[in-house]
Design an enzyme around this catalytic site. Structure first.
Site, PDB file in Angstrom:
ATOM      1  N   ASN A  62       0.820  -1.216   0.000  1.00 45.14           N
ATOM      2  CA  ASN A  62       0.000   0.000   0.000  1.00 45.14           C
ATOM      3  C   ASN A  62       0.848   1.259   0.000  1.00 45.14           C
ATOM      4  O   ASN A  62       0.668   2.166  -0.828  1.00 45.14           O
ATOM      5  CB  ASN A  62      -0.932   0.005   1.206  1.00 45.14           C
ATOM      6  N   LYS A  66       1.194   3.937  -3.139  1.00 39.92           N
ATOM      7  CA  LYS A  66       0.300   5.087  -2.997  1.00 39.92           C
ATOM      8  C   LYS A  66       0.931   6.351  -2.421  1.00 39.92           C
ATOM      9  O   LYS A  66       0.392   7.441  -2.617  1.00 39.92           O
ATOM     10  CB  LYS A  66      -0.897   4.706  -2.106  1.00 39.92           C
ATOM     11  N   SER A 154      -1.458   5.217  11.191  1.00 34.53           N
ATOM     12  CA  SER A 154      -2.572   4.632  11.936  1.00 34.53           C
ATOM     13  C   SER A 154      -2.061   3.543  12.882  1.00 34.53           C
ATOM     14  O   SER A 154      -1.269   3.836  13.775  1.00 34.53           O
ATOM     15  CB  SER A 154      -3.621   4.109  10.952  1.00 34.53           C
ATOM     16  N   ASP A 232     -10.254  13.638   9.927  1.00 33.79           N
ATOM     17  CA  ASP A 232     -10.118  12.189  10.072  1.00 33.79           C
ATOM     18  C   ASP A 232     -11.302  11.652  10.874  1.00 33.79           C
ATOM     19  O   ASP A 232     -11.534  12.069  12.011  1.00 33.79           O
ATOM     20  CB  ASP A 232      -8.805  11.872  10.795  1.00 33.79           C
ATOM     21  N   HIS A 266      -8.036  10.375   6.743  1.00 34.04           N
ATOM     22  CA  HIS A 266      -7.177   9.272   7.177  1.00 34.04           C
ATOM     23  C   HIS A 266      -6.494   8.560   6.012  1.00 34.04           C
ATOM     24  O   HIS A 266      -5.799   7.569   6.214  1.00 34.04           O
ATOM     25  CB  HIS A 266      -8.048   8.263   7.959  1.00 34.04           C
TER      26      HIS A 266
END
Length: 294
Positions: A62, A66, A154, A232, A266
């Protein structure tokens, strides 16, 4: 062989290479994948390492696909190392029943509950992966694993704070995007810690950044940078940056910079907006006293 790795994909980017690998993890008892971005500077000598820990449901891919982190990493001559977020393929009953526990949700702890004994992502990140980078032939000549920093998003932001604060001698700087700052008091953290660590909340504290900040007694304090988006949806219940801010203020930990980014959520749209700032933050720490790549 313990140091055996297999390259499974390679993609050129900004004159460097994203290389994805598979290896057998002795800590986790399964095959694991991780991705390394080698900047062009790695062709001429060893470059420092910046670890990135991903969030819930993610793999090592990811962030690599990204974030856009490679552009500034290439410019500063920094390697990026992105591990997976949990063991996989062990067929533990219930491992994929929910998105916030089990597969894709290792929480960067060492599980003590027998059923989840393979979930030892803390040891994988802190011990096994750096040892592999020092010893295996694809890395030993191009990566300086003794010059390292760590960041994440996160669940991975929580992981980066915990790993960095528990091992200040090993990481020169720590940063996080939208971390779970106080997991002992957040639903995601309570669920994960109960499952992996049991009911004793005193055991949980060793994996809570706020507790680690308050109890920090090291002589070396890695600089900390945290960015969180004001839009968020997890801000108040799960992330609780105000708890980390209080812990930093109460303890006097410095340097530490916590920023609220107006209107950001987020997602990787948020991460990609501020990724260059974070890469430069770490590069400044990693390259201090060293000749920077031209």
């Amino acid at each position: 062989m313990a140091n055996s790795v297999e390259e499974i994909t390679v993609n050129r980017q900004f004159d460097g290479y994203n290389r994805r690998y598979k290896h057998r993890s002795t800590v986790l008892g399964c095959d694991m994948t991780f991705t390394v971005y080698f900047p062009a500077a790695a062709e001429n000598g060893k470059v420092p390492v910046l670890y990135y820990l991903s969030g819930l449901t993610c793999t090592d891919e990811n962030f690599i696909q990204k974030s856009g982190a490679q552009r500034m990493a290439a410019a500063r001559g920094i390697a990026l190392v992105a591990p997976d977020t949990s063991p996989r393929g062990l067929a533990v009953e219930g491992e994929a029943d929910s998105w916030d526990f089990g597969v894709g949700a290792g929480f960067y702890v060492n599980a003590t509950q027998e059923k989840w004994r393979a979930w030892r992502m803390y040891d994988y990140v802190v011990q096994e992966l750096p040892t592999l980078l020092r010893a295996a032939s694809p890395f030993a000549s191009s990566l300086d694993a003794d010059r390292a920093s760590i960041f994440g998003h996160s669940m991975g932001g929580h992981g980066a704070l915990v790993v960095g604060l528990k091992n200040p001698q090993s990481y020169r700087s720590i940063s996080a995007f939208a971390p779970i700052c106080n997991p002992t008091n957040a639903p995601w953290g309570v669920k994960a810690f109960t499952g992996y660590l049991g009911e004793d909340k005193d055991v949980w504290k060793q994996y809570d950044a706020c507790e680690l900040i308050r109890d920090f007694a090291g002589d070396v304090k890695p600089p900390i940078l945290v960015d969180t988006g004001s839009a968020d949806k997890f801000l108040e219940v799960q992330l609780q940056p105000q708890a980390l801010e209080r812990a930093i203020k109460d303890s006097g930990y410095s340097p530490a910079t916590l920023r609220m980014q107006e209107g950001y959520d987020h997602s990787y749209f948020f991460i990609s907006t501020f990724i260059d700032y974070h890469i430069n933050f770490h590069a400044d720490a990693l390259l201090a006293g060293h000749q920077e790549a031209s």
